[in-house]
Scaffold this motif. Structure first.
Motif, PDB file in Angstrom:
ATOM      1  N   THR A  61      31.085 -18.997 -18.583  1.00  0.00           N
ATOM      2  CA  THR A  61      30.425 -18.614 -17.331  1.00  0.00           C
ATOM      3  C   THR A  61      30.920 -17.223 -16.947  1.00  0.00           C
ATOM      4  O   THR A  61      31.810 -17.081 -16.108  1.00  0.00           O
ATOM      5  CB  THR A  61      30.739 -19.613 -16.202  1.00  0.00           C
ATOM      6  N   PRO A  62      30.342 -16.179 -17.566  1.00  0.00           N
ATOM      7  CA  PRO A  62      30.837 -14.820 -17.294  1.00  0.00           C
ATOM      8  C   PRO A  62      30.545 -14.326 -15.893  1.00  0.00           C
ATOM      9  O   PRO A  62      31.277 -13.505 -15.367  1.00  0.00           O
ATOM     10  CB  PRO A  62      30.104 -13.981 -18.353  1.00  0.00           C
ATOM     11  N   ARG A  63      29.460 -14.815 -15.282  1.00  0.00           N
ATOM     12  CA  ARG A  63      29.090 -14.346 -13.943  1.00  0.00           C
ATOM     13  C   ARG A  63      28.706 -15.522 -13.067  1.00  0.00           C
ATOM     14  O   ARG A  63      27.665 -16.129 -13.265  1.00  0.00           O
ATOM     15  CB  ARG A  63      27.930 -13.366 -14.035  1.00  0.00           C
ATOM     16  N   GLY A  64      29.613 -15.856 -12.150  1.00  0.00           N
ATOM     17  CA  GLY A  64      29.303 -16.926 -11.196  1.00  0.00           C
ATOM     18  C   GLY A  64      29.051 -18.244 -11.893  1.00  0.00           C
ATOM     19  O   GLY A  64      29.852 -18.727 -12.683  1.00  0.00           O
ATOM     20  N   ASN A  65      27.894 -18.854 -11.604  1.00  0.00           N
ATOM     21  CA  ASN A  65      27.538 -20.152 -12.172  1.00  0.00           C
ATOM     22  C   ASN A  65      26.619 -20.037 -13.378  1.00  0.00           C
ATOM     23  O   ASN A  65      26.149 -21.044 -13.899  1.00  0.00           O
ATOM     24  CB  ASN A  65      26.843 -21.018 -11.103  1.00  0.00           C
ATOM     25  N   GLN A  66      26.334 -18.823 -13.849  1.00  0.00           N
ATOM     26  CA  GLN A  66      25.442 -18.648 -14.998  1.00  0.00           C
ATOM     27  C   GLN A  66      26.167 -19.062 -16.273  1.00  0.00           C
ATOM     28  O   GLN A  66      27.232 -18.549 -16.593  1.00  0.00           O
ATOM     29  CB  GLN A  66      25.001 -17.191 -15.106  1.00  0.00           C
ATOM     30  N   VAL A  67      25.582 -20.011 -16.990  1.00  0.00           N
ATOM     31  CA  VAL A  67      26.174 -20.530 -18.221  1.00  0.00           C
ATOM     32  C   VAL A  67      25.549 -19.820 -19.413  1.00  0.00           C
ATOM     33  O   VAL A  67      24.329 -19.753 -19.534  1.00  0.00           O
ATOM     34  CB  VAL A  67      25.956 -22.053 -18.333  1.00  0.00           C
ATOM     35  N   SER A  68      26.401 -19.293 -20.303  1.00  0.00           N
ATOM     36  CA  SER A  68      25.926 -18.597 -21.493  1.00  0.00           C
ATOM     37  C   SER A  68      26.490 -19.272 -22.733  1.00  0.00           C
ATOM     38  O   SER A  68      27.662 -19.655 -22.768  1.00  0.00           O
ATOM     39  CB  SER A  68      26.354 -17.124 -21.471  1.00  0.00           C
ATOM     40  N   ILE A  69      25.643 -19.458 -23.753  1.00  0.00           N
ATOM     41  CA  ILE A  69      26.080 -20.028 -25.028  1.00  0.00           C
ATOM     42  C   ILE A  69      26.647 -18.890 -25.868  1.00  0.00           C
ATOM     43  O   ILE A  69      25.980 -17.899 -26.140  1.00  0.00           O
ATOM     44  CB  ILE A  69      24.909 -20.704 -25.751  1.00  0.00           C
ATOM     45  N   VAL A  70      27.918 -19.035 -26.296  1.00  0.00           N
ATOM     46  CA  VAL A  70      28.589 -17.962 -27.038  1.00  0.00           C
ATOM     47  C   VAL A  70      28.856 -18.335 -28.492  1.00  0.00           C
ATOM     48  O   VAL A  70      29.307 -17.498 -29.267  1.00  0.00           O
ATOM     49  CB  VAL A  70      29.915 -17.581 -26.350  1.00  0.00           C
ATOM     50  N   GLY A  71      28.593 -19.581 -28.886  1.00  0.00           N
ATOM     51  CA  GLY A  71      28.837 -19.957 -30.275  1.00  0.00           C
ATOM     52  C   GLY A  71      28.783 -21.450 -30.467  1.00  0.00           C
ATOM     53  O   GLY A  71      28.347 -22.205 -29.592  1.00  0.00           O
ATOM     54  N   PRO A 154      12.928 -21.169  -8.354  1.00  0.00           N
ATOM     55  CA  PRO A 154      13.999 -20.754  -9.261  1.00  0.00           C
ATOM     56  C   PRO A 154      13.563 -20.839 -10.721  1.00  0.00           C
ATOM     57  O   PRO A 154      12.522 -21.428 -11.043  1.00  0.00           O
ATOM     58  CB  PRO A 154      15.105 -21.768  -8.963  1.00  0.00           C
ATOM     59  N   THR A 155      14.379 -20.288 -11.600  1.00  0.00           N
ATOM     60  CA  THR A 155      14.162 -20.459 -13.037  1.00  0.00           C
ATOM     61  C   THR A 155      14.602 -21.862 -13.437  1.00  0.00           C
ATOM     62  O   THR A 155      15.271 -22.574 -12.667  1.00  0.00           O
ATOM     63  CB  THR A 155      14.957 -19.429 -13.843  1.00  0.00           C
ATOM     64  N   VAL A 156      14.246 -22.258 -14.652  1.00  0.00           N
ATOM     65  CA  VAL A 156      14.647 -23.581 -15.145  1.00  0.00           C
ATOM     66  C   VAL A 156      16.168 -23.684 -15.184  1.00  0.00           C
ATOM     67  O   VAL A 156      16.743 -24.706 -14.792  1.00  0.00           O
ATOM     68  CB  VAL A 156      14.044 -23.824 -16.547  1.00  0.00           C
ATOM     69  N   ARG A 157      16.850 -22.616 -15.630  1.00  0.00           N
ATOM     70  CA  ARG A 157      18.315 -22.654 -15.693  1.00  0.00           C
ATOM     71  C   ARG A 157      18.917 -22.834 -14.309  1.00  0.00           C
ATOM     72  O   ARG A 157      19.834 -23.635 -14.110  1.00  0.00           O
ATOM     73  CB  ARG A 157      18.845 -21.371 -16.327  1.00  0.00           C
ATOM     74  N   GLN A 158      18.407 -22.104 -13.312  1.00  0.00           N
ATOM     75  CA  GLN A 158      18.939 -22.224 -11.956  1.00  0.00           C
ATOM     76  C   GLN A 158      18.703 -23.624 -11.396  1.00  0.00           C
ATOM     77  O   GLN A 158      19.583 -24.204 -10.748  1.00  0.00           O
ATOM     78  CB  GLN A 158      18.289 -21.179 -11.052  1.00  0.00           C
ATOM     79  N   ALA A 159      17.524 -24.179 -11.647  1.00  0.00           N
ATOM     80  CA  ALA A 159      17.204 -25.511 -11.129  1.00  0.00           C
ATOM     81  C   ALA A 159      18.087 -26.569 -11.780  1.00  0.00           C
ATOM     82  O   ALA A 159      18.565 -27.503 -11.116  1.00  0.00           O
ATOM     83  CB  ALA A 159      15.731 -25.829 -11.371  1.00  0.00           C
ATOM     84  N   VAL A 160      18.326 -26.450 -13.096  1.00  0.00           N
ATOM     85  CA  VAL A 160      19.175 -27.424 -13.800  1.00  0.00           C
ATOM     86  C   VAL A 160      20.607 -27.355 -13.276  1.00  0.00           C
ATOM     87  O   VAL A 160      21.249 -28.391 -13.035  1.00  0.00           O
ATOM     88  CB  VAL A 160      19.131 -27.159 -15.323  1.00  0.00           C
ATOM     89  N   ALA A 181      12.748 -26.200 -24.535  1.00  0.00           N
ATOM     90  CA  ALA A 181      11.329 -26.424 -24.787  1.00  0.00           C
ATOM     91  C   ALA A 181      10.442 -25.527 -23.919  1.00  0.00           C
ATOM     92  O   ALA A 181       9.426 -24.995 -24.380  1.00  0.00           O
ATOM     93  CB  ALA A 181      10.980 -27.894 -24.556  1.00  0.00           C
ATOM     94  N   VAL A 182      10.805 -25.356 -22.651  1.00  0.00           N
ATOM     95  CA  VAL A 182       9.951 -24.585 -21.736  1.00  0.00           C
ATOM     96  C   VAL A 182      10.461 -23.169 -21.487  1.00  0.00           C
ATOM     97  O   VAL A 182       9.751 -22.350 -20.912  1.00  0.00           O
ATOM     98  CB  VAL A 182       9.810 -25.317 -20.382  1.00  0.00           C
ATOM     99  N   GLY A 183      11.704 -22.896 -21.925  1.00  0.00           N
ATOM    100  CA  GLY A 183      12.279 -21.577 -21.715  1.00  0.00           C
ATOM    101  C   GLY A 183      13.199 -21.562 -20.512  1.00  0.00           C
ATOM    102  O   GLY A 183      12.753 -21.866 -19.400  1.00  0.00           O
ATOM    103  N   PRO A 184      14.491 -21.248 -20.693  1.00  0.00           N
ATOM    104  CA  PRO A 184      15.436 -21.321 -19.572  1.00  0.00           C
ATOM    105  C   PRO A 184      15.162 -20.343 -18.444  1.00  0.00           C
ATOM    106  O   PRO A 184      15.582 -20.564 -17.320  1.00  0.00           O
ATOM    107  CB  PRO A 184      16.794 -21.026 -20.253  1.00  0.00           C
ATOM    108  N   VAL A 193       5.908 -25.634 -17.395  1.00  0.00           N
ATOM    109  CA  VAL A 193       7.028 -26.363 -16.790  1.00  0.00           C
ATOM    110  C   VAL A 193       6.505 -27.488 -15.905  1.00  0.00           C
ATOM    111  O   VAL A 193       6.990 -28.628 -15.970  1.00  0.00           O
ATOM    112  CB  VAL A 193       7.909 -25.402 -15.969  1.00  0.00           C
ATOM    113  N   ARG A 194       5.502 -27.197 -15.097  1.00  0.00           N
ATOM    114  CA  ARG A 194       4.934 -28.218 -14.210  1.00  0.00           C
ATOM    115  C   ARG A 194       4.313 -29.352 -15.018  1.00  0.00           C
ATOM    116  O   ARG A 194       4.348 -30.515 -14.597  1.00  0.00           O
ATOM    117  CB  ARG A 194       3.895 -27.573 -13.287  1.00  0.00           C
ATOM    118  N   GLN A 195       3.736 -29.036 -16.185  1.00  0.00           N
ATOM    119  CA  GLN A 195       3.118 -30.071 -17.022  1.00  0.00           C
ATOM    120  C   GLN A 195       4.168 -31.066 -17.509  1.00  0.00           C
ATOM    121  O   GLN A 195       3.952 -32.281 -17.484  1.00  0.00           O
ATOM    122  CB  GLN A 195       2.414 -29.414 -18.219  1.00  0.00           C
ATOM    123  N   VAL A 196       5.330 -30.563 -17.967  1.00  0.00           N
ATOM    124  CA  VAL A 196       6.378 -31.466 -18.447  1.00  0.00           C
ATOM    125  C   VAL A 196       6.928 -32.312 -17.308  1.00  0.00           C
ATOM    126  O   VAL A 196       7.129 -33.529 -17.454  1.00  0.00           O
ATOM    127  CB  VAL A 196       7.514 -30.657 -19.110  1.00  0.00           C
TER     128      VAL A 196
END
Length: 233
Positions: A61-71, A154-160, A181-184, A193-196
């Motif tokens: 989590t380099p910035r606040g609550n944003q989660v990043s995959i590093v490996g 919000p974006t999907v990532r923010q909502a999750v 599947a829908v894009g973070p 996104v609404r369809q899923v």
């Protein structure tokens, strides 16, 4: 040929010590405290021998609550005790979530605290001046002065992330797959996104099977309700 240097299966450090225990080598990471056995013959939970090695996501989590995959790291799992994660990987090539703990290799952290740092010289400071702060109750009597942090579309990532904070303990795997599947970075107002979210059971049936399907469906339904309660979808 040079000897292979062991690395920690949790943090990747090469600061490893080992000792012989019950005809096996018990390794100990000096960086994170993780312990594991080299050449272990069975699952640490059930003793079974059907073990697999599958990848697990590493996040930060380099910035606040944003989660990043590093490996990714390779984790030993048991086909029986870790059946949900094994099934998701074998059927959909989905790595283990970052917080998942393998039942085949119980994660243990060295309870011994690190040695204290050398004592530092105390600095003599003058007393701080007394600052009179306004009463927060009085400051918030005016509704317009109260801070607001309401998300809108919000974006999907923010909502999750908002959903996981509000309802911890949900199935992280289905949320990761939904985001992929829908894009973070897609907005919840976008059609795909609404369809899923409107057909959660159909989407889960197409992507999950066996014992994982019911838990995945419950989590995605709860996420859809959470979004609806905040007028995001």
């Amino acid at each position: 040929m040079e000897p292979m240097t062991p690395t920690c299966e949790q943090c990747g450090s090469t600061e490893i010590t080992g000792r012989t225990a019950d005809a096996e080598i018990e390794l100990h990471c000096q960086t994170c405290g993780h312990r594991w056995a080299r050449g272990a013959r069975g699952c640490a939970s059930c003793g079974g021998t059907e073990l697999l090695t599958i990848p697990q996501l590493i996040t930060t989590t380099p910035r606040g609550n944003q989660v990043s995959i590093v490996g990714r790291r390779q984790v030993v799992v048991c086909r029986d005790c870790d059946c949900d994660g094994v099934t998701a990987y074998l059927e959909h090539s989905t790595p283990l979530p970052p917080a998942y703990q393998s039942a085949a290799r119980r994660i243990t952290v060295d309870p011994t605290p690190s040695p204290p740092d050398a004592p530092r010289r105390r600095r003599t400071t003058s007393p701080r001046p007394t600052v009179t702060r306004p009463d927060p109750q009085v400051a918030h009597d005016d509704p317009e002065s109260a801070p607001t942090h309401r998300l809108t579309n919000p974006t999907v990532r923010q909502a999750v992330e908002h959903f996981q904070s509000a309802e911890p303990g949900q199935d992280a795997l289905v949320l990761i797959m939904f985001g992929r599947a829908v894009g973070p970075v897609s907005r919840l107002s976008e059609p795909q996104v609404r369809q899923v979210l409107a057909t959660t059971d159909d989407w889960v049936a197409q992507n999950f099977s066996g014992s994982t399907r019911e838990k995945a469906a419950d989590t995605l339904r709860a996420f859809a309700r959470h979004c609806a309660q905040h007028d995001w979808s």
